[in-house]
Design a protein around this motif. Structure first.
Motif, short mmCIF file in Angstrom:
data_model
loop_
_atom_site.label_atom_id
_atom_site.label_comp_id
_atom_site.label_asym_id
_atom_site.label_seq_id
_atom_site.Cartn_x
_atom_site.Cartn_y
_atom_site.Cartn_z
N ALA A 154 15.99 -14.39 6.13
CA ALA A 154 14.60 -14.86 6.07
C ALA A 154 13.83 -14.13 4.98
CB ALA A 154 13.93 -14.65 7.43
N ALA A 155 14.10 -12.82 4.84
CA ALA A 155 13.45 -12.05 3.79
C ALA A 155 13.85 -12.59 2.41
CB ALA A 155 13.83 -10.57 3.91
N ARG B 228 0.83 -1.20 0.00
CA ARG B 228 0.00 0.00 0.00
C ARG B 228 0.87 1.26 0.00
NH1 ARG B 228 -5.14 1.53 3.96
NH2 ARG B 228 -5.09 3.77 3.57
N ILE B 229 1.90 1.26 0.82
CA ILE B 229 2.79 2.43 0.88
C ILE B 229 3.49 2.63 -0.47
CG2 ILE B 229 4.89 3.36 1.93
CD1 ILE B 229 4.00 2.05 4.56
N LYS B 230 3.94 1.55 -1.08
CA LYS B 230 4.58 1.65 -2.39
C LYS B 230 3.64 2.29 -3.41
CE LYS B 230 7.67 -2.37 -2.08
NZ LYS B 230 7.93 -3.71 -2.65
N THR B 231 2.40 1.84 -3.41
CA THR B 231 1.41 2.37 -4.36
C THR B 231 1.15 3.84 -4.09
OG1 THR B 231 0.36 0.19 -4.56
CG2 THR B 231 -0.95 2.11 -5.23
N GLU B 232 0.98 4.18 -2.82
CA GLU B 232 0.72 5.58 -2.46
C GLU B 232 1.90 6.47 -2.86
OE1 GLU B 232 -2.24 4.68 1.35
OE2 GLU B 232 -0.13 5.20 1.68
N GLN B 233 3.11 6.02 -2.58
CA GLN B 233 4.27 6.84 -2.90
C GLN B 233 4.47 6.98 -4.41
OE1 GLN B 233 7.70 5.47 -0.68
NE2 GLN B 233 6.96 6.45 1.18
N ALA B 234 4.17 5.92 -5.14
CA ALA B 234 4.27 6.02 -6.61
C ALA B 234 3.31 7.06 -7.15
CB ALA B 234 4.00 4.66 -7.25
N GLY B 235 2.17 7.22 -6.49
CA GLY B 235 1.19 8.22 -6.89
C GLY B 235 1.35 9.56 -6.20
N ILE C 85 12.55 -6.04 4.36
CA ILE C 85 12.13 -5.91 2.97
C ILE C 85 11.77 -4.47 2.65
CG2 ILE C 85 10.34 -6.56 1.31
CD1 ILE C 85 10.22 -9.30 2.68
N ALA C 86 11.05 -3.82 3.58
CA ALA C 86 10.68 -2.41 3.37
C ALA C 86 11.92 -1.54 3.25
CB ALA C 86 9.80 -1.94 4.53
N LEU C 87 12.93 -1.82 4.09
CA LEU C 87 14.19 -1.08 4.02
C LEU C 87 14.85 -1.31 2.67
CD1 LEU C 87 16.85 -1.00 6.86
CD2 LEU C 87 17.51 -1.09 4.46
N ARG C 88 14.91 -2.57 2.25
CA ARG C 88 15.53 -2.91 0.97
C ARG C 88 14.83 -2.22 -0.20
NH1 ARG C 88 13.62 -8.36 -1.14
NH2 ARG C 88 12.01 -6.93 -1.88
N ASP C 89 13.51 -2.11 -0.11
CA ASP C 89 12.73 -1.53 -1.21
C ASP C 89 12.68 -0.01 -1.18
OD1 ASP C 89 12.31 -4.11 -2.00
OD2 ASP C 89 10.20 -4.20 -1.44
N VAL D 178 8.70 6.34 7.63
CA VAL D 178 8.40 6.17 6.21
C VAL D 178 8.94 7.37 5.43
CG1 VAL D 178 6.55 5.95 4.50
CG2 VAL D 178 6.39 4.72 6.68
N LYS D 179 9.50 7.10 4.27
CA LYS D 179 10.03 8.17 3.43
C LYS D 179 8.91 9.14 3.05
CE LYS D 179 13.27 7.03 0.62
NZ LYS D 179 14.02 6.44 -0.52
N ASN D 180 9.22 10.42 3.09
CA ASN D 180 8.27 11.50 2.78
C ASN D 180 7.09 11.53 3.74
OD1 ASN D 180 9.66 12.43 0.37
ND2 ASN D 180 8.93 10.56 -0.62
#
Length: 379
Positions: free
Chosen positions: A362-363, A106-113, A130-134, A298-300
Motif C-alpha cells: 500500500a505504501a 516534520r521529523i525528517k526536517t527536524e533530524q536534518a537540522g 514508509i517511516a521505517l523505509r525512510d 524514533v531515531k535519536n
C-alpha cells in the motif's frame, strides 16, 4: 610375544574393530517449525531479564518525559492514555498531534537540522512502513510484553527488524449515515457502490494523501476480490475526496455524504458510542482487518527509555484497557474486553487480514500514485 600378551592384543584389536563398525549416533532432528497461523506475524523475541527491564524503567523515570508524535492519541483518548501511564510510572506524556504524513515530514526536517524532539511516532501502519523505509525509526529491542503468548488477536510486532508495534486494530469497511440510508437499502457488496443510486452520495479518503484506498487495493486486488475496474468505477461516481480520514468521517457524520468507502472503525466507533447515526455495513467481499495504527521508536530519541516503556505499556492489558475504553474499540489482545459500542460492533461474514506485506505494498502504491492514476486523481 608370550601367550598372555598375545591374547590381550587380540581382545584390544577386536574392541577397536567393533567400535569402528558400530553405527554412529544419529543426532536428533531439529524440531520442524510450527504451522504458521493464517496471517503470519514476526514472533516476539525473548523478554529481557527482569533486572535489565527494571533498569530501563528506572532510566525512563529519570528521563521523566516521553514526547509522542501521534495521529492516534488525540483529545480525550490521549488524555486517558497519558493519565493511566503517568499514574503507573510517574513519567509525563507530551503529545504532538497531526496527520501521519505531516508528522513524518516534520521529523525528517527536524533530524536534518539535528533537532531531536520526537521519542515515538504513531500513525497508520502503511505510513509507518514508509517511516521505517525512510530511516527515521529504529528497533525498540526486546519488550517484555511482546514475549507473552496466546493473548494476541494477531501478534503486534509487525516487522522482523522490531521497529513497528501495532497497538490498535482497524476494520476498514464501508459505513452509512442511517438518517440518509434506510435500513435494508445498504449496499451488500463493494460492487453495489457502483450502482447509479450512489452517484454523488459517497465520500472517500484521497489516495494522494491517505493510504486507505491503496490498502484496499493492495489487500483486495491481490486476493482477486476486487479489480482495477472497481476503483475506476468509484472515481466515476463523483465521490467527495477527503484530505484526511477524520474529514472523511466528519463528512459522513454531518450528512454531506450518505456513505463512506474508507472510514473504518478506528475513526468512527467513538462517534457511534456517542449515538451519532452511522453504522458499518457487512459487504460480501469482506472487512479488511489491519493491525493499525502502529508505533515506533524514533531515531535519536531524546528519551529512549521512556519511549520503550510507553511502547511496551501500550500493549499490556492495562494499557490496552485504558486506550480501548477511551477508543471504544476492539483490542489487539484477546484478554481485554471489546469496548466497541453495540451499534458499531460487527461480526463480518468474511475477514481479510492485511499483513505487513500488504501495508508495504500500500505504501508503494501510494508513493508511486498507482491508485491515484487509476482513478484519474493525479494532482
Amino acid at each position: 610375544m608370550n601367550r598372555l600378551a598375545f591374547l590381550m592384543s587380540v581382545v584390544f584389536g577386536l574392541a577397536l574393530l567393533v567400535s569402528a563398525c558400530a553405527p554412529k549416533p544419529v543426532p536428533a532432528p531439529s524440531p520442524s517449525p510450527a504451522t504458521p497461523p493464517p496471517t503470519p506475524r514476526p514472533q516476539a523475541t525473548a523478554a529481557p531479564a527482569s533486572s535489565e527491564w527494571d533498569k530501563i524503567v528506572e532510566a525512563a523515570r529519570k528521563e521523566g518525559k516521553v514526547t509522542m508524535y501521534t495521529f492516534s492519541l488525540t483529545g480525550d483518548i490521549g488524555q486517558a492514555v497519558a493519565a493511566a501511564f503517568e499514574s503507573r510510572y510517574g513519567v509525563k506524556v507530551e503529545f504532538i498531534t497531526g496527520v501521519g504524513a505531516t508528522l513524518i515530514e516534520r521529523i525528517k526536517t527536524e533530524q536534518a537540522g539535528k533537532r531531536f524532539i520526537a521519542d515515538t511516532l504513531d500513525t497508520s501502519t502503511t505510513l509507518m512502513a514508509i517511516a521505517l523505509r525512510d530511516g527515521i525509526t529504529e528497533p525498540a529491542g526486546n519488550l517484555p510484553t511482546l514475549a507473552q503468548k496466546d493473548v494476541w488477536l494477531a501478534h503486534p510486532r509487525l516487522d522482523d527488524q522490531g521497529h513497528l508495534i501495532a497497538f490498535d486494530t482497524l476494520y476498514q469497511i464501508p459505513y452509512v449515515n442511517t438518517t440518509l440510508v434506510k435500513a435494508g437499502d445498504e449496499p451488500k457488496s463493494y460492487r453495489e457502490l457502483l450502482e447509479p443510486k450512489w452517484k454523488g452520495k459517497m465520500v472517500t479518503s484521497d489516495p494522494n494523501t491517505i493510504p486507505y484506498l491503496p490498502r484496499l487495493y493492495a489487500v483486495m486486488v491481490s486476493r482477486k476480490l476486487l479489480d482495477d475496474d472497481f476503483f475506476k468505477g468509484i472515481a466515476k461516481q463523483d465521490p467527495k475526496m477527503a484530505p484526511t480520514v477524520r474529514d472523511d468521517a466528519n463528512m459522513l457524520i454531518r450528512g454531506e455524504a450518505a456513505l463512506s468507502v474508507t472510514a473504518g472503525t478506528t475513526i468512527l466507533n467513538p462517534f457511534v458510542a456517542q449515538g451519532v447515526p452511522v453504522k458499518p455495513i457487512d459487504v460480501k467481499e469482506g472487512a479488511v482487518l489491519a493491525m493499525s495504527p502502529s508505533i515506533a521508536l524514533v531515531k535519536n530519541a531524546p528519551h529512549p527509555n521512556a519511549a520503550r516503556l510507553m511502547m511496551d505499556w501500550l500493549v499490556t492489558a492495562e494499557g490496552q484497557t485504558a486506550y480501548q475504553k477511551a477508543r471504544s474499540n476492539l483490542s489487539v489482545r484477546t484478554d481485554v474486553p471489546d469496548f466497541t459500542p453495540a451499534a458499531g460492533r460487527i461480526k463480518p461474514s468474511k475477514i481479510v487480514v492485511s499483513t505487513i506485506a500488504d501495508e508495504l505494498e500500500a505504501a508503494r502504491l501510494q508513493r508511486e500514485k498507482v491508485v491515484t492514476k487509476l482513478m484519474g486523481l493525479l494532482q
